[in-house]
Design an enzyme around this catalytic site. Structure first.
Site, PDB file in Angstrom:
ATOM      1  N   ASP A   6       0.847  -1.200   0.000  1.00 37.95           N
ATOM      2  CA  ASP A   6       0.000   0.000   0.000  1.00 37.95           C
ATOM      3  C   ASP A   6       0.874   1.239   0.000  1.00 37.95           C
ATOM      4  OD1 ASP A   6      -2.359   1.389  -0.017  1.00 37.95           O
ATOM      5  OD2 ASP A   6      -2.669   1.300   2.146  1.00 37.95           O
TER       6      ASP A   6
ATOM      7  N   HIS B 222      -4.109  13.902   0.545  1.00 31.96           N
ATOM      8  CA  HIS B 222      -4.347  13.056   1.726  1.00 31.96           C
ATOM      9  C   HIS B 222      -3.183  13.207   2.717  1.00 31.96           C
ATOM     10  CE1 HIS B 222      -5.406   9.609   4.192  1.00 31.96           C
ATOM     11  NE2 HIS B 222      -4.254   9.015   3.909  1.00 31.96           N
TER      12      HIS B 222
ATOM     13  N   GLU C 274     -10.793   3.614   3.459  1.00 27.53           N
ATOM     14  CA  GLU C 274      -9.859   4.403   2.641  1.00 27.53           C
ATOM     15  C   GLU C 274     -10.144   4.109   1.177  1.00 27.53           C
ATOM     16  OE1 GLU C 274      -5.814   3.679   4.012  1.00 27.53           O
ATOM     17  OE2 GLU C 274      -6.009   5.271   5.509  1.00 27.53           O
TER      18      GLU C 274
ATOM     19  N   GLU D   3      -9.286   3.782  -2.454  1.00 24.20           N
ATOM     20  CA  GLU D   3      -8.024   3.574  -3.173  1.00 24.20           C
ATOM     21  C   GLU D   3      -8.271   2.843  -4.492  1.00 24.20           C
ATOM     22  OE1 GLU D   3      -4.770   2.064  -0.907  1.00 24.20           O
ATOM     23  OE2 GLU D   3      -5.491   2.875   1.002  1.00 24.20           O
TER      24      GLU D   3
ATOM     25  N   ASP E 135      -9.183   0.130   1.890  1.00 21.21           N
ATOM     26  CA  ASP E 135      -8.190  -0.283   2.894  1.00 21.21           C
ATOM     27  C   ASP E 135      -8.716   0.110   4.281  1.00 21.21           C
ATOM     28  OD1 ASP E 135      -5.706  -1.181   3.861  1.00 21.21           O
ATOM     29  OD2 ASP E 135      -4.895   0.847   3.832  1.00 21.21           O
TER      30      ASP E 135
ATOM     31  N   ARG F 113      -8.426   3.542  13.385  1.00 26.47           N
ATOM     32  CA  ARG F 113      -7.548   4.690  13.647  1.00 26.47           C
ATOM     33  C   ARG F 113      -6.992   4.715  15.075  1.00 26.47           C
ATOM     34  NH1 ARG F 113      -6.232   5.662   8.569  1.00 26.47           N
ATOM     35  NH2 ARG F 113      -7.972   6.419   7.303  1.00 26.47           N
TER      36      ARG F 113
ATOM     37  N   GLN G 219      -4.290   2.207  15.123  1.00 25.08           N
ATOM     38  CA  GLN G 219      -3.192   2.701  14.271  1.00 25.08           C
ATOM     39  C   GLN G 219      -2.327   3.725  15.009  1.00 25.08           C
ATOM     40  OE1 GLN G 219      -4.614   4.278  10.541  1.00 25.08           O
ATOM     41  NE2 GLN G 219      -2.583   4.753   9.761  1.00 25.08           N
TER      42      GLN G 219
ATOM     43  N   LYS H  41      -4.661  -2.302  10.109  1.00 26.00           N
ATOM     44  CA  LYS H  41      -4.946  -2.368   8.669  1.00 26.00           C
ATOM     45  C   LYS H  41      -5.195  -3.791   8.170  1.00 26.00           C
ATOM     46  CE  LYS H  41      -3.737   1.982   7.509  1.00 26.00           C
ATOM     47  NZ  LYS H  41      -4.496   2.880   6.640  1.00 26.00           N
TER      48      LYS H  41
ATOM     49  N   THR I 198      -9.244  -6.019   3.831  1.00 26.47           N
ATOM     50  CA  THR I 198      -9.122  -5.060   2.730  1.00 26.47           C
ATOM     51  C   THR I 198     -10.099  -5.527   1.655  1.00 26.47           C
ATOM     52  OG1 THR I 198      -6.769  -4.785   3.221  1.00 26.47           O
ATOM     53  CG2 THR I 198      -7.536  -3.984   1.084  1.00 26.47           C
TER      54      THR I 198
ATOM     55  N   GLU J 235      -9.977  12.314   7.576  1.00 28.69           N
ATOM     56  CA  GLU J 235      -9.880  13.670   7.034  1.00 28.69           C
ATOM     57  C   GLU J 235     -11.227  14.398   7.061  1.00 28.69           C
ATOM     58  OE1 GLU J 235      -7.928  14.323   3.111  1.00 28.69           O
ATOM     59  OE2 GLU J 235      -7.477  12.202   3.305  1.00 28.69           O
TER      60      GLU J 235
HETATM   61 CA    CA Z   1      -4.189   2.815   2.813  1.00 29.19          CA
END
Ligand code: CA
Length: 430
Positions: free
Chosen positions: A128, A135, A201, A203, A235, A239, A242, A255, A259, A376
Site C-alpha cells: 500500500d 491526503h 480508505e 483507493e 483499505d 484509527r 493505528q 490495517k 481489505t 480527514e
Molecule cells: Ca491505505
C-alpha cells in the site's frame, strides 16, 4: 485501442450509462455449481469464459488459462495472450458476430445481479502506497500542524507492505476488529477493545501481470507494461489502534484485518483513452531522480478515474433511502503515477509476483470535501458528518455499508465504470 464506436449485439451494453460497454470487458470470476469460473462483464451480464472455451469460441492456446479459477495463468502468458483474448471477446460480443458464435455466446451469458462474484486473482502480495499529496497533507495537518508534509514526501513514493491473506471481494462483510489502543494516561493500562474509530480508505488497486526477477529492477520506461489492470480497493483502518501501534515500524493490525476489493479487473488496454499527464511538480518541488522519470510517464502516466464514496446505514436501508454520497475525488491528481510506484518498488531489486496488488493509498482531492476517508472528512472525529436520517457519523458504526464507485470518461469514448466495492460492518466478536 478498441474502436470507440463499436456496438454490441447486447443492447444494454450500448447504453451510455452502462459501466460495461464493449470497449471495457473487465475480467471477473463467479461460482457455477461450486466451481469458480472466469468471466468478462458486458452490459448487465457476464460472459462465462470457461463455457466459451468449452464450446470452441476461444483460441486453443487460451483454453487452459480461461478454464482456470483465477486470472494468474492468463497473466503468466503475457501481453500477446492478453491481446488475443480481448480481440476474440470483442469480436464475439460485436454486433457483426458470426450467428453461430452468437448462439454459443448467448448460452454462456448470466445476469450479473444473480451471480456470486469472487476474487478473480490469487494475490500473493499486497503493498500500500501513499500517493495522494492532498491526503498526506491533510492527515499531516491533524497530527503535525507545523510540518504537515514530511520532508521525504516529494522525493520518494512512501509505502508499506500490507497483508494479502485478508483481502476480500466486494460483498463480504467486515467484522469490527478488536485491538489495543492508547492508555488514557502514561501510568494506566492500554485498552483492548473493539475499535472505536473504524474508517474506510478510498483507493485503486493495480494488479501486476508481468513479474520481475529478484535483483532485477523494472526501469520506469517498462513499468507500465508490467501492469495487468485496476480495481477499486477499500483499505479499512482502525484509527485508534493505528495511532498507538504505528511507531516506529508503521501500520500493522490497524490495517490487516480486512481489505475489500471490487470484483472487476479493468484491463490496462481499456484504460488507454483515459490517461492523463502526471501531476505537476511546481518549483520548489525537488526534481525527480532519473529512476522515477520518463517523458512518456510524465506526459500520460496518470489515469483519470473519477471516484465516489457512499454510505448506507442500517436506518437508511430500513427507510428505503438511497446511499448517501460522502465525497468525490479523482485519481488524476495523485502525486505519484502507477509506473513510478512499480519502478520504485523494484528499484532495490525486490521481485514483484504475478497477481500482486499495489494500492495507491487513500485518494483525496484538493478540497476537504473531496477527502477519501473519515479521518480527514471529520478531522479525526472532531466534526461529525450529518446524514439524511438525522444520524451523524464520526467513524463507522455496526451495520454501516460503505460503497466505492469509479468511472472514466473522455470525449469520443464510451464511459466505463469500475463497478462497486462494497462491504457492511458487522459487530465485533465477543
Ligand atoms: Ca491505505
Amino acid at each position: 485501442m478498441a474502436n470507440p464506436t463499436a456496438k454490441s449485439w447486447l443492447p444494454e451494453a450500448n447504453h451510455p450509462t452502462t459501466d460495461f460497454p464493449l470497449t471495457h470487458l473487465p475480467y471477473g470470476a463467479f461460482l457455477v455449481e461450486g466451481q469458480q469460473h472466469l468471466c468478462v462483464a458486458i452490459g448487465d451480464h457476464l460472459l462465462d469464459l470457461h463455457s466459451c472455451a468449452s464450446t470452441g469460441l476461444l483460441p486453443p492456446t487460451l483454453t487452459e488459462s480461461c478454464q482456470a479459477p483465477t486470472l494468474n495463468l492468463l497473466m503468466s502468458q503475457g501481453h500477446a495472450a492478453w491481446t488475443l483474448l480481448r480481440k476474440t471477446l470483442t469480436a464475439l460480443l460485436h454486433i457483426d458476430v458470426n450467428p453461430e458464435h452468437k448462439e454459443k455466446a448467448e448460452a454462456a451469458l448470466h445476469s450479473i445481479a444473480g451471480a456470486s462474484l469472487q476474487k478473480p486473482v490469487h494475490i500473493p502480495n499486497y503493498t500500500d502506497f501513499y500517493a495522494s499529496i492532498h491526503h498526506a497533507t491533510r492527515v499531516g495537518q491533524l497530527f503535525r500542524p507545523d510540518q504537515p508534509l514530511l520532508p521525504n514526501y516529494k522525493h520518494i513514493p512512501i509505502g508499506y507492505h500490507g497483508r494479502a491473506s485478508s483481502i476480500i471481494v466486494s460483498g463480504y462483510a467486515v467484522t469490527r476488529p478488536v485491538g489495543q489502543s492508547r492508555p488514557f494516561s502514561p501510568d494506566t493500562q492500554s485498552k483492548f477493545l473493539p475499535t472505536n474509530a473504524l474508517d474506510y480508505e478510498l483507493e485503486l488497486a493495480l494488479y501486476i501481470g508481468t513479474p520481475n526477477l529478484l535483483s532485477a529492477p523494472i526501469p520506469i520506461s517498462e513499468a507500465a507494461g508490467h501492469l495487468f489492470g485496476i480495481s477499486l480497493l477499500n483499505d479499512w483502518s482502525a484509527r485508534d489502534v493505528q495511532s498507538w501501534e504505528y511507531q516506529p515500524l508503521g501500520p500493522f493490525l490497524a490495517k490487516n484485518f480486512a481489505t475489500s476489493i471490487s470484483p472487476w479487473v479493468t484491463p490496462m488496454s481499456a484504460l488507454e483513452p483515459f490517461h492523463a499527464p502526471a501531476a505537476t511538480r511546481p518549483d520548489p518541488d525537488p526534481k525527480l531522480l532519473p529512476y522515477l522519470h520518463s517523458v512518456a510517464d510524465q506526459n500520460h502516466g496518470s489515469i483519470d478515474v473519477k471516484l465516489e464514496v457512499l454510505i448506507s446505514t442500517f436506518t437508511m436501508r430500513e427507510n428505503n433511502l438511497e446511499p448517501h454520497s460522502l465525497s468525490k475525488s479523482s485519481a488524476e491528481g495523485l502525486y505519484w503515477t502507477p509506473s513510478q510506484l512499480v519502478a520504485h518498488h523494484t528499484s532495490n531489486g525486490c521481485n514483484l509476483q504475478i497477481g500482486d496488488v499495489l494500492a495507491t493509498g487513500t485518494i483525496s482531492g484538493p478540497s476537504e470535501a473531496s477527502a477519501g476517508c473519515l479521518l480527514e472528512l471529520t478531522r479525526n472525529g472532531a466534526r461529525p458528518i450529518p446524514l439524511p436520517t438525522g444520524e451523524s457519523r464520526t467513524f463507522l458504526q455496526d451495520g454501516d455499508e460503505i460503497i466505492l464507485r469509479g468511472s472514466c470518461e473522455a470525449p469520443g469514448h464510451p464511459r466505463i465504470g469500475l463497478g462497486e466495492c462494497r462491504a457492511t460492518i458487522l459487530p465485533a466478536r465477543t
